[in-house]
Design a protein around this motif. Structure first.
Motif, short mmCIF file in Angstrom:
data_model
loop_
_atom_site.label_atom_id
_atom_site.label_comp_id
_atom_site.label_asym_id
_atom_site.label_seq_id
_atom_site.Cartn_x
_atom_site.Cartn_y
_atom_site.Cartn_z
N VAL A 175 0.84 -1.20 0.00
CA VAL A 175 0.00 0.00 0.00
C VAL A 175 0.88 1.26 0.00
N ALA A 176 1.94 1.23 0.79
CA ALA A 176 2.84 2.38 0.86
C ALA A 176 3.51 2.64 -0.49
N ARG A 177 3.97 1.56 -1.13
CA ARG A 177 4.60 1.71 -2.45
C ARG A 177 3.62 2.35 -3.44
N GLN A 186 5.52 12.50 -0.60
CA GLN A 186 6.95 12.22 -0.71
C GLN A 186 7.44 11.58 0.58
N PHE A 187 7.93 10.39 0.46
CA PHE A 187 8.55 9.73 1.61
C PHE A 187 9.48 8.64 1.12
N ASN A 188 10.40 8.29 2.00
CA ASN A 188 11.39 7.28 1.68
C ASN A 188 10.89 5.92 2.17
N LEU A 189 10.66 5.02 1.24
CA LEU A 189 10.10 3.70 1.59
C LEU A 189 10.99 2.92 2.56
N CYS A 208 7.50 12.50 6.04
CA CYS A 208 7.43 13.25 4.79
C CYS A 208 8.82 13.80 4.48
N THR A 209 9.23 13.67 3.23
CA THR A 209 10.55 14.15 2.85
C THR A 209 10.46 15.34 1.90
N CYS A 210 9.33 16.06 1.97
CA CYS A 210 9.12 17.12 0.99
C CYS A 210 10.18 18.23 1.07
N HIS A 211 10.81 18.40 2.24
CA HIS A 211 11.82 19.46 2.35
C HIS A 211 13.22 19.01 1.98
N GLN A 212 13.35 17.72 1.84
CA GLN A 212 14.70 17.19 1.74
C GLN A 212 15.16 17.03 0.31
N PRO A 236 18.55 20.57 11.25
CA PRO A 236 17.36 19.87 10.76
C PRO A 236 16.05 20.60 11.01
N LYS A 237 16.09 21.89 11.21
CA LYS A 237 14.87 22.68 11.30
C LYS A 237 14.02 22.50 10.04
N THR A 238 14.71 22.20 8.97
CA THR A 238 14.01 22.09 7.69
C THR A 238 13.28 20.76 7.53
N GLU A 239 13.51 19.84 8.45
CA GLU A 239 12.85 18.56 8.32
C GLU A 239 11.34 18.70 8.48
N CYS A 240 10.62 18.17 7.53
CA CYS A 240 9.17 18.28 7.57
C CYS A 240 8.60 17.35 8.64
N LEU A 241 7.57 17.84 9.33
CA LEU A 241 6.96 17.02 10.37
C LEU A 241 5.77 16.22 9.84
N GLY A 242 5.58 16.26 8.54
CA GLY A 242 4.51 15.49 7.93
C GLY A 242 4.73 13.99 8.13
N ARG A 243 3.64 13.28 8.38
CA ARG A 243 3.74 11.85 8.62
C ARG A 243 2.72 11.09 7.78
N ILE A 244 3.14 9.95 7.30
CA ILE A 244 2.25 9.08 6.55
C ILE A 244 2.20 7.75 7.30
#
Ligand SMILES: [Zn+2]
Ligand SMILES: [Zn+2]
Length: 273
Positions: A175-177, A186-189, A208-212, A236-244
């Protein structure tokens, strides 16, 4: 009867050397530098150290995947640096002493209870919007999250008919793929945190890796959290806190009683910086 030990011409009759570590007992056999006791101690320490490192890494990763990261000052360096070794202490004892000391200062211990509770998981079914299929759910995500930039709270679910005992882990990964392939998420599997619930359900968290632009691995994070360097702590302030979050669980809601699997997808995404 007189028992005389048969002397072996290939083995020297000279007594075994004394242990290099405790300087008391003889070594286990020729070619070894320590006694059995010291070796046992050292091996036990090594095993504990390995287990501890693994645990520590996992905690760091868990911290990084949660919004409520503790302030940096609660994080201490992993290695006790520069410490005088008491005289006469052997290596096994030294490792044991370091282990005890480490245990005392283990920075994440107090957060452990937080980790038992999966973050931001809606507890009631009604919080999930129902979809008829995966593609239906993908479509909804694309509509509510067109350019991967707006804040988003999404709880979606659908069920599929399966064999009696479906593999939830396999399904959640799949499902994640598909999510990654069919939406703008955007996320790293490979950068995931997963756990199995008591009921067999399998849940995976992705960041979420949208900032990276560069992939941040968990070992990067380990060094980041363990770093005493304040400059490094600021980056790492730029790291997005979005979660999937993807969850696969047993589903028996089919009206004809067919066995099934329920998929739940939760997305929380802050406003893009
Ligand atoms: Zn010894
Ligand atoms: Zn993001």
């Amino acid at each position: 009867m007189d028992i005389t030990p048969i002397s072996n011409p290939f083995v020297s009759d000279a007594p075994l050397a004394t242990c290099n570590l405790c300087h008391r007992s003889p070594v286990t056999s020729r070619g070894y530098s320590s006694c059995q006791n010291c070796r046992d101690k050292r091996n036990a320490s090594k095993r504990r150290a390995t287990a501890r490192k693994r645990e520590q890494k996992m905690r760091v990763f868990q911290l990084a995947t949660r919004v409520n990261v503790p302030p940096s000052h609660s994080v201490e360096p992993t290695k006790p640096l520069k410490r005088k070794t008491p005289d006469g202490e052997n290596e096994g004892d030294a490792l044991e002493r370091i282990r005890k000391r480490f245990k005392k200062m283990e920075p994440f211990k107090k957060h452990e209870s937080i980790f038992q509770i999966p973050s931001a998981i809606p507890t009631t079914e009604s919080q999930y919007q129902k979809f008829i299929s995966a593609s239906d759910l993908h479509k909804a995500i694309k509509q509510s999250y067109p350019d991967n930039a707006n804040p988003l709270r999404f709880h979606g679910t659908y069920a599929i008919i399966t064999e009696l005992d479906p593999d939830h882990k396999l399904k959640a990964r799949e499902v994640a793929r598909n999510l990654r392939h069919n939406t703008s998420l955007q996320f790293n599997l490979d950068d995931r945190e997963a756990y199995r619930s008591d009921d067999g359900a399998y849940t995976i968290h992705y960041k979420c890796t949208c900032h990276q632009s560069v992939k941040r691995t968990s070992s990067d994070l380990t060094s980041y959290f363990m770093s005493k360097n304040k400059a490094a702590l600021a980056t790492p302030k730029t790291e997005c806190l979005g979660r999937i979050e993807v969850r696969a669980e047993k589903d028996m809601s089919h009206r004809l009683g067919w066995p099934g699997q329920r998929i739940k997808v939760t997305i929380t995404h802050p406003k893009k910086l």
